[in-house]
Motif scaffolding. Structure first.
Motif, PDB file in Angstrom:
ATOM      1  N   LYS A   1       0.838  -1.197   0.000  1.00 25.78           N
ATOM      2  CA  LYS A   1       0.000   0.000   0.000  1.00 25.78           C
ATOM      3  C   LYS A   1       0.874   1.248   0.000  1.00 25.78           C
ATOM      4  N   ILE A   2       0.427   2.243  -0.768  1.00 27.99           N
ATOM      5  CA  ILE A   2       1.140   3.522  -0.867  1.00 27.99           C
ATOM      6  C   ILE A   2       0.100   4.636  -0.838  1.00 27.99           C
ATOM      7  N   ARG A   3       0.358   5.652  -0.029  1.00 27.19           N
ATOM      8  CA  ARG A   3      -0.486   6.846  -0.052  1.00 27.19           C
ATOM      9  C   ARG A   3       0.179   7.874  -0.953  1.00 27.19           C
ATOM     10  N   VAL A   4      -0.637   8.563  -1.741  1.00 31.45           N
ATOM     11  CA  VAL A   4      -0.124   9.615  -2.615  1.00 31.45           C
ATOM     12  C   VAL A   4      -0.003  10.902  -1.817  1.00 31.45           C
ATOM     13  N   TYR A   5       1.204  11.431  -1.772  1.00 29.11           N
ATOM     14  CA  TYR A   5       1.471  12.687  -1.074  1.00 29.11           C
ATOM     15  C   TYR A   5       1.554  13.829  -2.080  1.00 29.11           C
ATOM     16  N   TYR A   6       1.467  15.049  -1.572  1.00 29.30           N
ATOM     17  CA  TYR A   6       1.519  16.222  -2.432  1.00 29.30           C
ATOM     18  C   TYR A   6       2.775  16.214  -3.303  1.00 29.30           C
TER      19      TYR A   6
ATOM     20  N   ASP B   1       1.713   1.209 -19.082  1.00 32.43           N
ATOM     21  CA  ASP B   1       0.390   1.582 -19.571  1.00 32.43           C
ATOM     22  C   ASP B   1      -0.315   2.386 -18.480  1.00 32.43           C
ATOM     23  N   TYR B   2      -0.496   3.676 -18.744  1.00 34.27           N
ATOM     24  CA  TYR B   2      -1.173   4.575 -17.810  1.00 34.27           C
ATOM     25  C   TYR B   2      -2.659   4.552 -18.145  1.00 34.27           C
ATOM     26  N   ILE B   3      -3.457   3.973 -17.257  1.00 28.65           N
ATOM     27  CA  ILE B   3      -4.865   3.721 -17.552  1.00 28.65           C
ATOM     28  C   ILE B   3      -5.759   4.852 -17.033  1.00 28.65           C
ATOM     29  N   LYS B   4      -5.605   5.206 -15.764  1.00 28.44           N
ATOM     30  CA  LYS B   4      -6.365   6.300 -15.146  1.00 28.44           C
ATOM     31  C   LYS B   4      -5.434   7.018 -14.181  1.00 28.44           C
ATOM     32  N   PRO B   5      -5.668   8.296 -13.939  1.00 25.19           N
ATOM     33  CA  PRO B   5      -4.775   9.033 -13.036  1.00 25.19           C
ATOM     34  C   PRO B   5      -5.045   8.735 -11.562  1.00 25.19           C
ATOM     35  N   ALA B   6      -3.958   8.719 -10.799  1.00 23.84           N
ATOM     36  CA  ALA B   6      -4.063   8.715  -9.344  1.00 23.84           C
ATOM     37  C   ALA B   6      -3.958  10.169  -8.902  1.00 23.84           C
ATOM     38  N   ARG B   7      -4.531  10.460  -7.747  1.00 21.57           N
ATOM     39  CA  ARG B   7      -4.579  11.843  -7.266  1.00 21.57           C
ATOM     40  C   ARG B   7      -4.106  11.953  -5.824  1.00 21.57           C
ATOM     41  N   PHE B   8      -3.823  13.189  -5.441  1.00 25.63           N
ATOM     42  CA  PHE B   8      -3.382  13.483  -4.090  1.00 25.63           C
ATOM     43  C   PHE B   8      -4.299  12.795  -3.072  1.00 25.63           C
ATOM     44  N   ALA B   9      -3.676  12.148  -2.081  1.00 25.87           N
ATOM     45  CA  ALA B   9      -4.323  11.478  -0.941  1.00 25.87           C
ATOM     46  C   ALA B   9      -4.897  10.104  -1.269  1.00 25.87           C
ATOM     47  N   ASP B  10      -4.868   9.675  -2.530  1.00 22.34           N
ATOM     48  CA  ASP B  10      -5.321   8.316  -2.850  1.00 22.34           C
ATOM     49  C   ASP B  10      -4.474   7.294  -2.108  1.00 22.34           C
ATOM     50  N   VAL B  11      -5.092   6.179  -1.761  1.00 21.13           N
ATOM     51  CA  VAL B  11      -4.356   5.029  -1.249  1.00 21.13           C
ATOM     52  C   VAL B  11      -4.320   4.009  -2.375  1.00 21.13           C
ATOM     53  N   LEU B  12      -3.106   3.643  -2.758  1.00 21.16           N
ATOM     54  CA  LEU B  12      -2.895   2.747  -3.887  1.00 21.16           C
ATOM     55  C   LEU B  12      -2.314   1.428  -3.404  1.00 21.16           C
TER      56      LEU B  12
END
Length: 123
Positions: free
Chosen positions: A2-7, A55-66
């Protein structure tokens, strides 16, 4: 993993910058070693990336948990091919195939059995 997206991972619009997906996948591959009490880099032995198809399918955004999922696809004596996928919840947003080569003293070398066991668990 798991990774959280930071600013710091995003552009001014809050969208994850394209190269950070590669960083997230690199962290996940390293984590496979750390979970076994090993290091992905030992003195003069380590893996290097030879090829990536992304292959970039959809964007991840700030604060998402991936979640980054890694699966071994092919193994040879000195190299491995893995698929890595990044999900937001159950939604696939990125995938790549990465080929890594094992080097010893900066030359391709046979992958040691103890390292192969790490990847065998991710088939």
């Amino acid at each position: 993993m798991k990774i959280r997206v930071y600013y710091e991972d995003t552009d001014c619009g809050g969208v994850v910058y394209h190269s950070n997906y590669l960083n997230f996948c690199e962290r996940a591959r390293s984590e496979l070693f750390f979970q076994k009490g090993l290091s992905p880099h030992n003195e003069d032995e380590f893996f290097v990336v030879k090829k990536i198809e992304a292959d970039y399918i959809k964007p991840a955004r700030f604060a998402d948990v991936l979640e980054v999922k890694t699966q071994l696809i092919k193994q040879k004596n000195t190299s491995l091919v893995m698929n890595q996928e990044i999900y937001r919840a159950d939604e696939l947003i990125f995938r790549m195939a990465v080929t890594v080569v094992f080097l010893k003293a900066m030359k391709p070398a046979k992958i040691p059995l103890k390292l192969m066991e790490i990847f065998d668990e991710n088939r």
